[in-house]
Design a protein around this motif. Structure first.
Motif, PDB file in Angstrom:
ATOM      1  N   LYS A 113      -1.185   7.929  -6.596  1.00 35.27           N
ATOM      2  CA  LYS A 113      -1.886   6.644  -6.416  1.00 35.27           C
ATOM      3  C   LYS A 113      -1.712   6.115  -4.989  1.00 35.27           C
ATOM      4  CE  LYS A 113      -2.022   4.937 -11.184  1.00 35.27           C
ATOM      5  NZ  LYS A 113      -1.626   6.186 -11.864  1.00 35.27           N
ATOM      6  N   SER A 114      -2.072   6.945  -4.025  1.00 35.76           N
ATOM      7  CA  SER A 114      -1.878   6.591  -2.621  1.00 35.76           C
ATOM      8  C   SER A 114      -3.163   6.026  -2.018  1.00 35.76           C
ATOM      9  CB  SER A 114      -1.433   7.821  -1.817  1.00 35.76           C
ATOM     10  OG  SER A 114      -0.166   8.266  -2.255  1.00 35.76           O
ATOM     11  N   PHE A 148       0.852  -1.182   0.000  1.00 34.31           N
ATOM     12  CA  PHE A 148       0.000   0.000   0.000  1.00 34.31           C
ATOM     13  C   PHE A 148       0.889   1.234   0.000  1.00 34.31           C
ATOM     14  CE2 PHE A 148       0.764  -0.819   4.475  1.00 34.31           C
ATOM     15  CZ  PHE A 148       0.843   0.443   5.063  1.00 34.31           C
ATOM     16  N   ARG A 149       0.311   2.364  -0.383  1.00 31.98           N
ATOM     17  CA  ARG A 149       1.073   3.604  -0.489  1.00 31.98           C
ATOM     18  C   ARG A 149       0.513   4.656   0.455  1.00 31.98           C
ATOM     19  NH1 ARG A 149       1.997   4.695  -6.988  1.00 31.98           N
ATOM     20  NH2 ARG A 149       3.452   2.982  -7.363  1.00 31.98           N
ATOM     21  N   VAL A 150       1.446   5.394   1.071  1.00 27.80           N
ATOM     22  CA  VAL A 150       1.098   6.497   1.961  1.00 27.80           C
ATOM     23  C   VAL A 150       1.667   7.776   1.366  1.00 27.80           C
ATOM     24  CG1 VAL A 150       1.285   7.424   4.300  1.00 27.80           C
ATOM     25  CG2 VAL A 150       1.250   4.945   3.942  1.00 27.80           C
ATOM     26  N   GLY A 151       0.873   8.852   1.345  1.00 29.61           N
ATOM     27  CA  GLY A 151       1.338  10.104   0.775  1.00 29.61           C
ATOM     28  C   GLY A 151       1.073  11.283   1.692  1.00 29.61           C
ATOM     29  N   THR A 152       1.776  12.378   1.438  1.00 31.87           N
ATOM     30  CA  THR A 152       1.507  13.643   2.117  1.00 31.87           C
ATOM     31  C   THR A 152       1.455  14.742   1.070  1.00 31.87           C
ATOM     32  OG1 THR A 152       2.163  15.145   3.899  1.00 31.87           O
ATOM     33  CG2 THR A 152       3.947  14.112   2.647  1.00 31.87           C
ATOM     34  N   PHE A 153       0.507  15.678   1.231  1.00 36.05           N
ATOM     35  CA  PHE A 153       0.216  16.664   0.182  1.00 36.05           C
ATOM     36  C   PHE A 153      -0.211  17.965   0.851  1.00 36.05           C
ATOM     37  CE2 PHE A 153      -1.769  16.697  -4.373  1.00 36.05           C
ATOM     38  CZ  PHE A 153      -1.395  18.022  -4.545  1.00 36.05           C
ATOM     39  N   ASN A 154       0.689  18.961   0.846  1.00 36.43           N
ATOM     40  CA  ASN A 154       0.310  20.311   1.253  1.00 36.43           C
ATOM     41  C   ASN A 154      -0.334  20.978   0.042  1.00 36.43           C
ATOM     42  OD1 ASN A 154       0.364  23.199   1.651  1.00 36.43           O
ATOM     43  ND2 ASN A 154       1.777  22.887   3.337  1.00 36.43           N
ATOM     44  N   LEU A 184     -10.679  15.189  -5.134  1.00 33.71           N
ATOM     45  CA  LEU A 184     -10.553  13.735  -5.199  1.00 33.71           C
ATOM     46  C   LEU A 184     -11.360  13.172  -6.367  1.00 33.71           C
ATOM     47  CD1 LEU A 184     -10.771  12.750  -1.423  1.00 33.71           C
ATOM     48  CD2 LEU A 184      -8.737  12.784  -2.857  1.00 33.71           C
ATOM     49  N   HIS A 185     -12.483  13.781  -6.663  1.00 31.38           N
ATOM     50  CA  HIS A 185     -13.309  13.306  -7.780  1.00 31.38           C
ATOM     51  C   HIS A 185     -12.654  13.576  -9.135  1.00 31.38           C
ATOM     52  CE1 HIS A 185     -17.345  13.138  -5.376  1.00 31.38           C
ATOM     53  NE2 HIS A 185     -16.519  12.144  -5.099  1.00 31.38           N
ATOM     54  N   ARG A 186     -11.663  14.483  -9.158  1.00 34.06           N
ATOM     55  CA  ARG A 186     -10.918  14.709 -10.408  1.00 34.06           C
ATOM     56  C   ARG A 186      -9.852  13.644 -10.634  1.00 34.06           C
ATOM     57  NH1 ARG A 186     -12.004  19.804 -12.765  1.00 34.06           N
ATOM     58  NH2 ARG A 186     -13.970  20.477 -11.827  1.00 34.06           N
ATOM     59  N   SER A 187      -9.648  12.780  -9.642  1.00 36.65           N
ATOM     60  CA  SER A 187      -8.651  11.722  -9.743  1.00 36.65           C
ATOM     61  C   SER A 187      -9.358  10.392  -9.938  1.00 36.65           C
ATOM     62  CB  SER A 187      -7.810  11.680  -8.458  1.00 36.65           C
ATOM     63  OG  SER A 187      -7.146  10.454  -8.318  1.00 36.65           O
ATOM     64  N   GLU A 188      -8.933   9.633 -10.917  1.00 36.49           N
ATOM     65  CA  GLU A 188      -9.544   8.324 -11.157  1.00 36.49           C
ATOM     66  C   GLU A 188      -9.285   7.374  -9.994  1.00 36.49           C
ATOM     67  OE1 GLU A 188      -8.496   6.591 -14.860  1.00 36.49           O
ATOM     68  OE2 GLU A 188      -9.051   8.361 -16.061  1.00 36.49           O
ATOM     69  N   TYR A 189      -8.096   7.455  -9.392  1.00 41.65           N
ATOM     70  CA  TYR A 189      -7.706   6.486  -8.371  1.00 41.65           C
ATOM     71  C   TYR A 189      -8.356   6.769  -7.020  1.00 41.65           C
ATOM     72  CZ  TYR A 189      -4.691   3.239  -5.825  1.00 41.65           C
ATOM     73  OH  TYR A 189      -4.218   2.204  -5.043  1.00 41.65           O
ATOM     74  N   HIS A 190      -8.672   8.033  -6.733  1.00 39.16           N
ATOM     75  CA  HIS A 190      -9.050   8.410  -5.373  1.00 39.16           C
ATOM     76  C   HIS A 190     -10.519   8.779  -5.208  1.00 39.16           C
ATOM     77  CE1 HIS A 190      -4.695   9.114  -5.777  1.00 39.16           C
ATOM     78  NE2 HIS A 190      -4.628   8.766  -4.514  1.00 39.16           N
ATOM     79  N   GLN A 191     -11.340   8.542  -6.198  1.00 40.53           N
ATOM     80  CA  GLN A 191     -12.728   8.989  -6.138  1.00 40.53           C
ATOM     81  C   GLN A 191     -13.503   8.381  -4.984  1.00 40.53           C
ATOM     82  OE1 GLN A 191     -14.718   8.502  -9.888  1.00 40.53           O
ATOM     83  NE2 GLN A 191     -13.245   9.755 -11.021  1.00 40.53           N
ATOM     84  N   GLY A 245      -6.011  16.912  -8.964  1.00 43.84           N
ATOM     85  CA  GLY A 245      -6.445  15.588  -9.401  1.00 43.84           C
ATOM     86  C   GLY A 245      -5.365  14.868 -10.188  1.00 43.84           C
ATOM     87  N   ALA A 246      -4.641  15.612 -11.053  1.00 44.18           N
ATOM     88  CA  ALA A 246      -3.565  15.000 -11.835  1.00 44.18           C
ATOM     89  C   ALA A 246      -2.412  14.558 -10.939  1.00 44.18           C
ATOM     90  CB  ALA A 246      -3.064  15.990 -12.890  1.00 44.18           C
ATOM     91  N   GLN A 247      -2.070  15.372  -9.933  1.00 48.51           N
ATOM     92  CA  GLN A 247      -1.010  14.977  -8.997  1.00 48.51           C
ATOM     93  C   GLN A 247      -1.418  13.744  -8.204  1.00 48.51           C
ATOM     94  OE1 GLN A 247       1.521  16.785 -10.449  1.00 48.51           O
ATOM     95  NE2 GLN A 247       2.351  16.917  -8.380  1.00 48.51           N
ATOM     96  N   LEU A 248      -2.675  13.688  -7.799  1.00 49.85           N
ATOM     97  CA  LEU A 248      -3.155  12.527  -7.053  1.00 49.85           C
ATOM     98  C   LEU A 248      -3.055  11.253  -7.887  1.00 49.85           C
ATOM     99  CD1 LEU A 248      -6.293  14.071  -5.306  1.00 49.85           C
ATOM    100  CD2 LEU A 248      -4.171  13.339  -4.204  1.00 49.85           C
ATOM    101  N   ASP A 249      -3.346  11.358  -9.185  1.00 52.95           N
ATOM    102  CA  ASP A 249      -3.245  10.175 -10.039  1.00 52.95           C
ATOM    103  C   ASP A 249      -1.802   9.737 -10.232  1.00 52.95           C
ATOM    104  OD1 ASP A 249      -5.869   9.457 -10.474  1.00 52.95           O
ATOM    105  OD2 ASP A 249      -6.131  10.784 -12.181  1.00 52.95           O
ATOM    106  N   ARG A 250      -0.870  10.658 -10.077  1.00 56.62           N
ATOM    107  CA  ARG A 250       0.538  10.275 -10.097  1.00 56.62           C
ATOM    108  C   ARG A 250       0.931   9.602  -8.776  1.00 56.62           C
ATOM    109  NH1 ARG A 250       4.170  15.292 -11.446  1.00 56.62           N
ATOM    110  NH2 ARG A 250       5.760  13.649 -11.575  1.00 56.62           N
TER     111      ARG A 250
END
Length: 340
Positions: free
Chosen positions: A49-50, A6-12, A68-75, A42-47
């Protein structure tokens, strides 16, 4: 996921909020810039994939949900949010794992309040809330993830202070450092409850506004034991340590390109992911380990060298993603004799 990862991310997010609302004096997102920000996030989130992401500088839950809805992975990720104080930003966590519980910390725990020579330092509250979320990584493995945002390096000037006075600026930086140090100590106190005498994984993700070698950051992680100590004396210290994924990555490869923020020509790593010993490869009783760390910072550039500015809909921070691989239930535990 493949190989039980699994992947963990941080995003300011650099001030994510709904349009046409003033978030700082004179600062408002137009509808156009808001939509551009949603698309970029959304594009950064798809990169990234956390599966677990800690967010900072979130003003409105609705804006984060739209991003989040702009990201396919995180909707379909669930959002847990800690609202900011007053009109300030909060923090949030988005995850695909089941949420078992959550806590928001505004006040310092009593044992985390600092004193100096018997005089209590009058700072008892975090500048941004601390969010703790309990997750079920599997049916058998539960984990607590902390999302944090410590006081920035921006100088805290006295009311009416001259912003061009070098001495006033120096004292303003000192005030900010004192507050960030107090917050780091209070956060460490909160973390000890989940770390001490428990075989229970803890992850800290967020913007601590200092690099990994800064004293404030090391207050949060804890100090490793001395090498000359015997194992029986080292073990209790390892039990309450956090490990920087930046350091774990440095042991896996060559070079150091870990920076998440550029200010006045200074390349800093302000955004961090830290894991407890349950995810450290040096721990012979680990339940998993960090296998890869990536930093998305290609949108950052040194504005002292280029006559350009970062677009207002982008973040001025890079994003960090750590991949953690859980042990196979059938696999035997590795027998390492030493941890560090």
């Amino acid at each position: 996921m493949e190989r039980n990862q699994f992947r963990v991310g941080t995003f300011n997010l650099n001030n994510l909020m709904l349009p046409d609302r003033e978030f700082y004096p004179g600062e408002i997102y137009s509808r156009e810039n808001y939509l551009k920000k949603l698309t970029w996030v959304g594009a950064q989130l798809d990169r990234m994939k956390s599966d677990i992401i800690g967010f900072q500088e979130v003003f409105h839950r609705g804006a984060l949900k739209e991003a989040l809805h702009r990201s396919e992975y995180h909707q379909n990720h669930e959002i847990v949010m800690a609202e900011g104080f007053g009109r300030g930003p909060g923090v949030a966590l988005a995850t695909r794992f089941p949420v078992l519980g959550q806590r928001v910390y505004d006040e310092f725990p009593p044992e985390g309040i600092l004193d100096l020579e018997g005089a209590e330092i009058p700072i008892r509250r975090f500048s941004h809330p601390v969010l703790a979320v309990d997750l079920a990584l599997t049916e058998a493995i539960h984990c607590t993830v902390f999302v944090v945002h410590l006081k920035s390096k921006r100088p805290m000037l006295a009311n009416g202070g001259d912003r061009s006075d070098p001495m006033e600026i120096a004292k303003g930086h000192a005030r900010s450092l004192i507050r960030r140090t107090a917050e780091a100590a209070a956060l460490r106190s909160l973390l000890m409850e989940g770390l001490r005498d428990r075989n229970y994984p803890v992850i800290v993700t967020g913007d601590v506004n200092d690099n990994h070698t800064a004293v404030t950051t090391q207050i949060v992680t804890g100090q490793p034991p001395w090498e000359c100590w015997p194992y029986r004396k080292k073990a209790p210290v390892w039990d309450v340590l956090l490990y920087q994924v930046k350091d774990i990555q440095a042991r896996l490869g060559y070079g150091d390109h870990y920076y998440t923020h550029i200010h006045n020509g200074h390349y800093d790593s302000l955004d961090h992911i830290m894991v407890s010993e349950e995810f450290s490869a040096q721990n012979r009783d680990r339940i998993g380990q960090v296998t890869y760390v990536s930093v998305l910072n290609d949108h950052l550039f040194d504005q002292t060298l280029l006559d350009e500015n970062i677009e207002p809909w982008q973040s001025d921070h890079g994003q960090v993603v750590a991949t953690i691989e859980l042990n196979s239930p059938q696999s035997a535990r590795p027998q390492l004799v030493e941890r560090g």
